[in-house]
Design a protein around this motif. Structure first.
Motif, PDB file in Angstrom:
ATOM      1  N   SER A   1      -4.514  32.017  56.280  1.00 60.06           N
ATOM      2  CA  SER A   1      -3.211  31.546  55.808  1.00 60.06           C
ATOM      3  C   SER A   1      -3.310  30.140  55.213  1.00 60.06           C
ATOM      4  O   SER A   1      -2.640  29.838  54.214  1.00 60.06           O
TER       5      SER A   1
ATOM      6  N   LYS B   1      -9.152  33.178  62.763  1.00 60.25           N
ATOM      7  CA  LYS B   1      -9.408  33.786  61.456  1.00 60.25           C
ATOM      8  C   LYS B   1      -8.102  33.906  60.661  1.00 60.25           C
ATOM      9  O   LYS B   1      -8.051  33.560  59.480  1.00 60.25           O
ATOM     10  N   ASP B   2      -7.045  34.367  61.312  1.00 64.13           N
ATOM     11  CA  ASP B   2      -5.756  34.524  60.621  1.00 64.13           C
ATOM     12  C   ASP B   2      -5.200  33.182  60.165  1.00 64.13           C
ATOM     13  O   ASP B   2      -4.671  33.063  59.063  1.00 64.13           O
ATOM     14  N   GLN B   3      -5.317  32.150  61.020  1.00 71.67           N
ATOM     15  CA  GLN B   3      -4.840  30.819  60.642  1.00 71.67           C
ATOM     16  C   GLN B   3      -5.634  30.279  59.461  1.00 71.67           C
ATOM     17  O   GLN B   3      -5.063  29.688  58.544  1.00 71.67           O
TER      18      GLN B   3
END
Length: 167
Positions: free
Chosen positions: A130, A125-127
């Motif tokens: 970003s 999710k974070d990747q």
């Protein structure tokens, strides 16, 4: 048995993807190691009788897995991001060749076990956030550079005229 079915069904209803692997030949210590990794990576891992697993996935997007649930299987459901179960099994099979991935399912489709790598390569999710932010930021940066270039070009033009008149 009803409790197991309802627990697995509840997890399956919320899961992003599922991976089923045959664990024949793994020691209890190796299974404990796999479970510990699963907990830390947000993967629900469970050894369930195939008949109960078929009942549990009924009515979920993993109903497509019913036909392939044969043999001693351990099922992993990705709870946080779609690729987490794939990454868990892919990493674990590098060191333990006895764990053999049989089924990979995402979005209501069963993929071939060889597609585990594709599932594992999905961003977290974070990747993903970003990546999206960098795509959204690029046009704004280009606009800022373009707007900044206008006064710079004007100054260079005036300087060139001044140099021409002096020279």
């Amino acid at each position: 048995k009803k409790q197991v079915v309802s627990e697995v069904a509840a997890v399956a209803a919320e899961a992003h993807s599922a991976v089923a692997a045959e664990y024949r030949g793994l020691s209890a210590g190796e299974l404990t190691e796999l479970r510990a990794k699963a907990r830390s990576e947000g993967v629900y891992l469970r050894v369930v009788k195939n008949s109960l697993a078929r009942l549990a996935v009924e009515g979920t997007e993993f109903e497509c897995m019913k036909e392939g649930l044969v043999g001693p299987l351990i099922i992993g459901f990705s709870q946080e991001d779609p690729g987490s179960a794939g990454r868990l099994f892919k990493e674990f099979t590098k060191t333990n060749d006895k764990l053999e991935v049989k089924l990979v399912a995402i979005g209501g489709e069963v993929l071939d076990a060889s597609q585990l790598g594709r599932l594992a390569d999905l961003p977290t999710k974070d990747q993903a956030i970003s990546m999206l932010m960098s795509v959204m930021k690029a046009p704004v940066e280009k606009l800022a550079r373009t707007m900044n270039e206008v006064p710079g070009k004007l100054v260079r033009t005036i300087a060139a005229i001044r140099d021409q008149k002096q020279g």
